[in-house]
Design an enzyme around this catalytic site. Sequence first.
Site, PDB file in Angstrom:
ATOM      1  N   ASP A  16      38.524 -22.735  -2.198  1.00 58.53           N
ATOM      2  CA  ASP A  16      39.678 -22.924  -3.084  1.00 58.53           C
ATOM      3  C   ASP A  16      39.325 -23.822  -4.272  1.00 58.53           C
ATOM      4  O   ASP A  16      40.032 -23.836  -5.281  1.00 58.53           O
ATOM      5  CB  ASP A  16      40.828 -23.580  -2.315  1.00 58.53           C
ATOM      6  CG  ASP A  16      41.915 -22.593  -1.903  1.00 58.53           C
ATOM      7  OD1 ASP A  16      42.089 -21.589  -2.612  1.00 58.53           O
ATOM      8  OD2 ASP A  16      42.577 -22.847  -0.890  1.00 58.53           O
ATOM      9  N   LYS A  49      44.715 -11.240   1.653  1.00 61.95           N
ATOM     10  CA  LYS A  49      43.351 -11.783   1.685  1.00 61.95           C
ATOM     11  C   LYS A  49      42.536 -11.087   2.766  1.00 61.95           C
ATOM     12  O   LYS A  49      41.381 -10.737   2.547  1.00 61.95           O
ATOM     13  CB  LYS A  49      43.387 -13.302   1.921  1.00 61.95           C
ATOM     14  CG  LYS A  49      43.825 -14.075   0.680  1.00 61.95           C
ATOM     15  CD  LYS A  49      44.152 -15.536   0.973  1.00 61.95           C
ATOM     16  CE  LYS A  49      44.811 -16.177  -0.254  1.00 61.95           C
ATOM     17  NZ  LYS A  49      45.380 -17.481   0.009  1.00 61.95           N
ATOM     18  N   GLN A 109      45.954 -22.334   3.964  1.00 59.13           N
ATOM     19  CA  GLN A 109      47.019 -21.768   3.135  1.00 59.13           C
ATOM     20  C   GLN A 109      48.113 -22.809   2.891  1.00 59.13           C
ATOM     21  O   GLN A 109      48.600 -23.431   3.834  1.00 59.13           O
ATOM     22  CB  GLN A 109      47.593 -20.514   3.822  1.00 59.13           C
ATOM     23  CG  GLN A 109      48.624 -19.767   3.009  1.00 59.13           C
ATOM     24  CD  GLN A 109      48.061 -19.127   1.745  1.00 59.13           C
ATOM     25  OE1 GLN A 109      46.931 -18.685   1.707  1.00 59.13           O
ATOM     26  NE2 GLN A 109      48.858 -19.103   0.702  1.00 59.13           N
TER      27      GLN A 109
HETATM   28  N1  GUN Z   1      49.152 -21.070  -1.779  1.00 57.12           N
HETATM   29  C1  GUN Z   1      49.452 -20.491  -2.964  1.00 57.12           C
HETATM   30  N2  GUN Z   1      48.328 -20.313  -3.689  1.00 57.12           N
HETATM   31  C2  GUN Z   1      47.310 -20.794  -2.954  1.00 57.12           C
HETATM   32  C3  GUN Z   1      45.905 -20.888  -3.167  1.00 57.12           C
HETATM   33  O1  GUN Z   1      45.356 -20.500  -4.189  1.00 57.12           O
HETATM   34  N3  GUN Z   1      45.197 -21.443  -2.155  1.00 57.12           N
HETATM   35  C4  GUN Z   1      45.780 -21.883  -1.024  1.00 57.12           C
HETATM   36  N4  GUN Z   1      44.993 -22.427  -0.105  1.00 57.12           N
HETATM   37  N5  GUN Z   1      47.065 -21.817  -0.796  1.00 57.12           N
HETATM   38  C5  GUN Z   1      47.827 -21.271  -1.760  1.00 57.12           C
END
Ligand code: GUN
Length: 280
Positions: free
Chosen positions: A119, A52, A96
């Site tokens: 998200d 990211k 996360q």
């Molecule tokens: N962990 C795995 N996929 C995701 C996601 O799309 N967003 C977040 N915040 N954590 C994750």
Amino acid sequence: MTLLDGKKTAADIRAELAFRAAQIREKLGREAGLAVVLIGDDPASEVYVRNKERACAEVGIASHTYRLPAETSQEEAEALVCSLAKDGRVDGILVQLPLPGHLDEKALLRRIPAQKDVDGFSAENMGLLAKNEGGVAACTPRGVMELLHRYQIPISGKRAVVVGRSNIVGRPMALLLLNADATVTVCHSKTKDLKSICAQADILVAALGKPRFITADMVKEGAAVIDVGISRVDGKLVGDVDFEEVEKKASFITPVPGGVGPMTIAMLLLSVVEAAEKKL
Ligand code: GUN
């Protein structure tokens, strides 16, 4: 059969977003900003967060990563999210997942204001999606819609089947397809006759997390098959779809890796850019 190339499509989207991010920089006098909160030391999460950060840098989005130890208390985690909620440099906040077991995920995520919830996990954004009134949609299902659109796969009036009902993928996926006028069925672990339901799908989205679960007998000739799953089997990354067999029947199919995965991060960047653009 057309392979839905998520890697290339995501690169195209990042190039488009770089242009929008430059305009934000010019007009706001700062870069669009994403805050990522990573608590603990889950190795997969570390990899996701690094990806990211790299993607943000490429597009011209400032990423602010907060790495907290696994012992972080609920109060400390919530205090950080509350301060990011007020932080003018931050357009989007991503906590996360998964979190260390002692933390209350729901309570922590509730501290993210809907406007910064890139998200799309909040009740407000999920509610807006359910009512087809906009809001931020979760990145993975949004990435699937973007792939369908960019490959001009018709959705309106088509029969779509989503296998999996998670809050992160299955549910918002079904809502996005419904909002695009598909006739949608959601299948899950208690579904009877799963095979025959899947075999009716013009668009089949597999998001159940079971490697190679979707076999050729579950797929209609000419269907578009979207594979959201990713698992490691004997050292190899495989999806929820038995690709080698299903590709012979499908007219469109996503590979794993290189299908939905790269689209997810591209959609996160898009949500951050959109959140910043609201301030122009
Ligand atoms: N962990 C795995 N996929 C995701 C996601 O799309 N967003 C977040 N915040 N954590 C994750």
